[in-house]
Motif scaffolding. Sequence first.
Motif, short mmCIF file in Angstrom:
data_model
loop_
_atom_site.label_atom_id
_atom_site.label_comp_id
_atom_site.label_asym_id
_atom_site.label_seq_id
_atom_site.Cartn_x
_atom_site.Cartn_y
_atom_site.Cartn_z
N ASN A 153 -17.52 -17.44 5.27
CA ASN A 153 -18.86 -17.88 5.64
C ASN A 153 -18.87 -18.49 7.04
O ASN A 153 -19.81 -18.29 7.81
CB ASN A 153 -19.39 -18.87 4.61
N GLU A 154 -17.82 -19.21 7.38
CA GLU A 154 -17.71 -19.80 8.71
C GLU A 154 -17.70 -18.71 9.78
O GLU A 154 -18.42 -18.80 10.78
CB GLU A 154 -16.43 -20.63 8.78
N GLN B 68 -21.19 -17.12 10.00
CA GLN B 68 -22.15 -17.98 10.71
C GLN B 68 -21.95 -17.90 12.22
O GLN B 68 -22.93 -17.88 12.97
CB GLN B 68 -22.02 -19.43 10.23
N SER C 10 -23.41 -14.67 13.48
CA SER C 10 -24.87 -14.80 13.53
C SER C 10 -25.31 -15.67 14.70
O SER C 10 -26.27 -15.35 15.40
CB SER C 10 -25.42 -15.38 12.23
#
Length: 101
Positions: free
Chosen positions: A34-35, A38, A41
């Motif tokens: 997820n890091e 992110q 993004s």
Amino acid sequence: MTRLTLRCTGGFTGPAGAQTRTVDLSQLPPDRANEFQQLLSACDFFALPDKLVKDAPRSSDFQYDLKVDQGQQEHQVHYHLDAAPAPLKELTDKLHEVDPD
């Protein structure tokens, strides 16, 4: 599946000292994956131009090629850290924490 491949060349060793790091987000713990997601993004990676380079690079400057493959979507950016936006620099730093291939 999202796979990131970072190739770094330059410095005093030039192409001979090239290092490649590959990260498959599906192989990471969810919080770590997820890091990375992110950061991708945050830098809007797929909208970045193909090149983000300095106007007057020196031969010893490090150059990076980051390729991101998200299945149907793939993009590669060639850059110098000095010319990269802050989120791309942060993503590069995170990728340097991964053992080279």
